[in-house]
Design an enzyme around this catalytic site. Structure first.
Site, PDB file in Angstrom:
ATOM      1  N   ASP A 250      35.586  40.887  38.953  1.00 20.90           N
ATOM      2  CA  ASP A 250      34.214  40.556  39.309  1.00 20.90           C
ATOM      3  C   ASP A 250      33.303  40.587  38.087  1.00 20.90           C
ATOM      4  O   ASP A 250      33.348  41.529  37.287  1.00 20.90           O
ATOM      5  CB  ASP A 250      33.676  41.547  40.351  1.00 20.90           C
TER       6      ASP A 250
ATOM      7  N   ARG B 160      29.545  44.607  50.549  1.00 19.75           N
ATOM      8  CA  ARG B 160      29.940  44.777  49.143  1.00 19.75           C
ATOM      9  C   ARG B 160      28.718  45.035  48.254  1.00 19.75           C
ATOM     10  O   ARG B 160      27.700  44.350  48.392  1.00 19.75           O
ATOM     11  CB  ARG B 160      30.650  43.509  48.650  1.00 19.75           C
TER      12      ARG B 160
ATOM     13  N   HIS C 120      41.110  37.514  39.859  1.00 20.69           N
ATOM     14  CA  HIS C 120      39.901  37.508  39.022  1.00 20.69           C
ATOM     15  C   HIS C 120      39.446  38.944  38.823  1.00 20.69           C
ATOM     16  O   HIS C 120      39.965  39.866  39.452  1.00 20.69           O
ATOM     17  CB  HIS C 120      38.774  36.713  39.701  1.00 20.69           C
TER      18      HIS C 120
ATOM     19  N   HIS D 201      41.784  41.649  40.560  1.00 18.32           N
ATOM     20  CA  HIS D 201      42.126  41.762  41.985  1.00 18.32           C
ATOM     21  C   HIS D 201      42.124  40.404  42.673  1.00 18.32           C
ATOM     22  O   HIS D 201      41.631  39.412  42.128  1.00 18.32           O
ATOM     23  CB  HIS D 201      41.172  42.728  42.692  1.00 18.32           C
TER      24      HIS D 201
HETATM   25  C1  SIN Z   1      36.350  40.407  46.405  1.00 19.68           C
HETATM   26  O1  SIN Z   1      37.047  39.822  45.592  1.00 19.68           O
HETATM   27  O2  SIN Z   1      35.282  40.941  46.089  1.00 19.68           O
HETATM   28  C2  SIN Z   1      36.768  40.459  47.868  1.00 19.68           C
HETATM   29  C3  SIN Z   1      37.975  41.283  48.125  1.00 19.68           C
HETATM   30  C4  SIN Z   1      38.341  41.266  49.588  1.00 19.68           C
HETATM   31  O3  SIN Z   1      37.549  40.820  50.421  1.00 19.68           O
HETATM   32  O4  SIN Z   1      39.446  41.711  49.931  1.00 19.68           O
END
Ligand code: SIN
Length: 296
Positions: free
Chosen positions: A106, A280, A104, A264
């Protein structure tokens, strides 16, 4: 100590040493960091020791921060940060245990494509001296540039719908995520939005492929079968090994990635015996730059 940038050698990804993000960046320092970010799309600033305020201050240099409407895992001190973790405290999960475990990008469900996400590694699960829980990235500049001329022509001007609910429901149905179903109020806060499939990057102006298996649901104005056929081709194309960078985490990494130019996926693969703790921050896009570069 001068900044040392080590590119991954692939289409995207670099490690940066010699920069202490706890010290506020002046304007020229920030421009240097921004140029490294635009060049490599996924950049790990290693060896950082940041408190929450310093992490938020760094993230805010790139833009306003999102407060996720569906997250039960905002940082206890501030919704500017989300906690990603498999740690359980007093019988309750301390963070989101399964965020991002499918391809996906973000916040493509926002009406303005998001600029960046920043993930700070406080604890990294380890087994036999190796880090677990790598994150995979794929370059959407490289994926676009590798398309045939016929495909580039076919995609130009097409617009696709992105829906927050798609990935959320996928995580529950396909991955057995314990997250509660979305409420009607949450659904109303996140109606589907539309973006060009060939996006001119709001900051760099380069063309990138802006569709992702996580959130993209259909192409506007096409019969459903044709829309499905194109999206299925794009999802296979954009996740090919040749466009990828695999980030192996180290404690102290502050990783920033470009949400327009990459997609990612978190790989998971660790259990409760190997704790993972990440903070995050998610940086929203810029409406003016988006519309300027992508006039309908
Ligand atoms: C995410 O997709 O924001 C998480 C990525 C991760 O935890 O490795």
């Amino acid at each position: 100590m001068p900044i040392a940038v080590t590119p991954s050698g692939g289409s995207l990804g670099a490690r940066v040493a010699g920069l202490d993000l706890a010290a506020p960046l002046d304007e020229s320092g920030f421009r240097e960091v921004e140029a490294i970010f635009h060049r490599h799309q996924v950049v790990a600033f290693e060896g950082q020791r940041l408190d929450e305020d310093a992490l938020i201050a760094f993230a805010r240099r790139f833009g306003e921060l999102e407060h996720n409407v569906a997250s039960s895992f905002h940082h206890p001190r501030t919704p500017d940060l989300t906690v990603l973790s498999n740690i359980v405290k007093d019988g309750k999960p301390y963070g989101s245990p399964d965020a991002g475990q499918g391809w996906h990008t973000d916040m493509s469900y926002n009406s303005v494509p998001a600029r960046a996400s920043i993930l700070y590694a406080l604890q990294v699960p380890m087994k036999d001296g190796r880090a677990l829980g790598d994150t995979l990235f794929s370059s959407m500049y490289a994926a676009y540039e590798a398309l045939s001329d016929d495909w580039k022509t076919r995609l130009e001007g097409l617009r696709a719908e992105h829906d927050f609910e798609k990935f959320y429901t996928y995580m529950i149905k396909e991955k057995g995520s314990p997250r509660p179903p979305l409420t009607d109020a949450q659904r109303r806060q996140k109606p589907a939005v539309v973006h060009p499939i060939v996006l001119r990057h709001p900051w760099t102006g380069r063309k990138c492929l802006y569709a992702d298996p996580g959130y993209t649901v259909r192409i506007q104005g096409l019969p459903p079968a044709e829309s499905d056929e194109i999206l299925s081709f794009l999802f296979d194309h954009q996740t090919q090994e040749r466009f990828r960078y695999r980030h192996s985490w180290r404690v102290g990494d502050v990783l920033i990635w470009d949400n327009c130019a990459t997609i990612h996926m978190a790989t998971g693969g660790y259990d409760a015996s190997t704790p993972r703790l990440m903070h995050r921050a998610q940086v929203l896009g810029d409406d003016r730059l988006y519309r300027q570069k992508n006039a309908a």
